[in-house]
Structures are given as structure tokens and as C-alpha cells.
Design an enzyme around this catalytic site. Structure first.
Site, mmCIF file in Angstrom:
data_model
loop_
_atom_site.group_PDB
_atom_site.id
_atom_site.type_symbol
_atom_site.label_atom_id
_atom_site.label_comp_id
_atom_site.label_asym_id
_atom_site.label_seq_id
_atom_site.Cartn_x
_atom_site.Cartn_y
_atom_site.Cartn_z
ATOM 1 N N CYS A 1 -10.566 10.079 1.743
ATOM 2 C CA CYS A 1 -11.674 10.225 0.789
ATOM 3 C C CYS A 1 -12.791 9.249 1.058
ATOM 4 C CB CYS A 1 -10.760 9.469 -0.702
ATOM 5 S SG CYS A 1 -10.289 7.620 -0.471
ATOM 6 N N ASN B 1 -11.198 4.931 1.320
ATOM 7 C CA ASN B 1 -9.794 4.720 1.567
ATOM 8 C C ASN B 1 -9.177 3.374 0.839
ATOM 9 O OD1 ASN B 1 -7.825 3.964 4.395
ATOM 10 N ND2 ASN B 1 -7.452 5.393 3.150
ATOM 11 N N CYS C 1 -8.678 4.155 -2.754
ATOM 12 C CA CYS C 1 -8.180 4.682 -4.167
ATOM 13 C C CYS C 1 -7.576 5.982 -4.027
ATOM 14 C CB CYS C 1 -9.380 5.146 -4.987
ATOM 15 S SG CYS C 1 -10.325 3.684 -5.719
ATOM 16 N N ARG C 2 -8.309 7.266 -3.742
ATOM 17 C CA ARG C 2 -7.514 8.333 -3.556
ATOM 18 C C ARG C 2 -6.829 8.743 -2.519
ATOM 19 N NH1 ARG C 2 -13.049 11.707 -4.966
ATOM 20 N NH2 ARG C 2 -13.485 9.934 -3.945
ATOM 21 N N ASP D 1 -13.214 10.991 -8.210
ATOM 22 C CA ASP D 1 -13.221 9.568 -7.793
ATOM 23 C C ASP D 1 -12.933 8.598 -9.003
ATOM 24 O OD1 ASP D 1 -13.548 7.082 -6.649
ATOM 25 O OD2 ASP D 1 -15.356 7.401 -5.502
#
Length: 163
Positions: free
Chosen positions: A9, A12, A14-15, A127
Site C-alpha cells: 500500500c 505500509n 494500514c492496508r 485508504d
């Protein structure tokens, strides 16, 4: 021979760490831990060395996932050792494909939600960073749903190599 998957993402935190944690759990549940290696990175290095966002950690823990995480930036040299690079949205897909040193490497990059047959035309995992907990919960739901299809694809590849 180990099959290597990297989720990517933006930062690096969250997702992609969420996808890494969920997919690693699926790999372990399927008995593939010795055949499949899972990690994550970001297209940028703003958060290198930081842990996952506290909201990511909270949502993962509430759902029963484990994960120790330190953010890092994806490097073009990694394509040589990776089998599959999973982008969380179209922007990441474009960035990763432009970073790929060869056409073969570019072909390793796929969108996570392309493994969810019910996803429709919008294959981005939004996001959640600038929103509330509901965005993180929605992100987890999308990741979990797509992980089933991804696991089937990776399992076929990994077991084919081991045979």
C-alpha cells in the site's frame, strides 16, 4: 521452493500490514506455512520502521489476528525474489508496475480485490487512514473476502512447485 507474496500500500501502516496479517493466518490455517512466505511494504518510505497504525492493530486484534509489524519501503530489487506482489489500489498497481525492472516482474503485480469475484469493477481497497474505525473495519472485511480467492490461487501455485 517457497512461494513469496508481498502486499503493498502507500505507507505500509494500514492496508498492507492488515492484508499481510490476514493472509498469513489463512496460509497457516491451510497448512501452507512451510510453502508460502508473506510480507508487506509501502510504495513510499515515510513510515519506515514504524509499527502499524493503532487502528489497524485494534481491528486486527478484535478479529483474532496477530501481527508484529515494522513498516518498510518496497524496492525494485525485491521483484527477483517475489512470486506475487499484491497492490491494494490502482495507484499502487501503477507505481509497482512502473518500478518493475522487466515485463515478467510487471506481470507479478495484481490487485488484491481481483481475487474477489463479487468485487465488481471497483477493485481498490479504500485508504482508511484519514477516517474513523469504520473505514478500518471495512478494509478488513474487503481483505478477508479477497484472501479466500488469493489463497486458492497461491495454494495451487505453491503445491504445484512442491510436487
Amino acid at each position: 521452493m517457497t512461494y513469496r507474496v508481498c502486499f503493498v500500500c502507500t505507507g505500509n501502516i494500514c492496508r498492507s500490514p492488515m492484508a499481510e496479517s490476514v493472509f498469513r493466518a489463512r496460509v497457516e490455517e491451510a497448512g501452507l506455512a512451510g510453502l508460502v512466505e508473506v510480507d508487506s511494504a509501502g510504495t513510499g518510505g515515510w513510515h519506515e520502521g514504524d509499527g502499524a497504525d493503532a487502528r489497524t492493530v485494534s481491528v486486527l486484534a478484535a478479529a483474532g489476528y496477530e501481527g508484529d509489524h515494522a513498516a518498510r519501503q518496497f524496492r525494485a530489487a525485491w521483484f527477483a525474489r517475489l512470486d506475487l506482489v499484491i497492490a491494494l489500489d490502482a495507484g499502487h498497481l501503477k507505481a509497482l508496475r512502473s518500478l518493475a525492472p522487466t515485463e515478467e516482474d510487471s506481470g507479478k503485480v495484481r490487485l488484491l480485490r481481483s481475487y474477489d469475484p463479487a468485487a465488481g469493477a471497483d477493485l481498490d481497497v479504500p485508504d482508511p487512514y484519514y477516517g474513523g474505525m469504520d473505514g478500518f473495519e471495512e478494509c478488513l472485511e474487503m481483505v478477508e473476502t479477497a484472501s479466500a480467492g488469493l489463497l486458492a490461487a497461491v495454494q495451487a501455485e505453491a503445491e504445484g512447485r512442491a510436487a
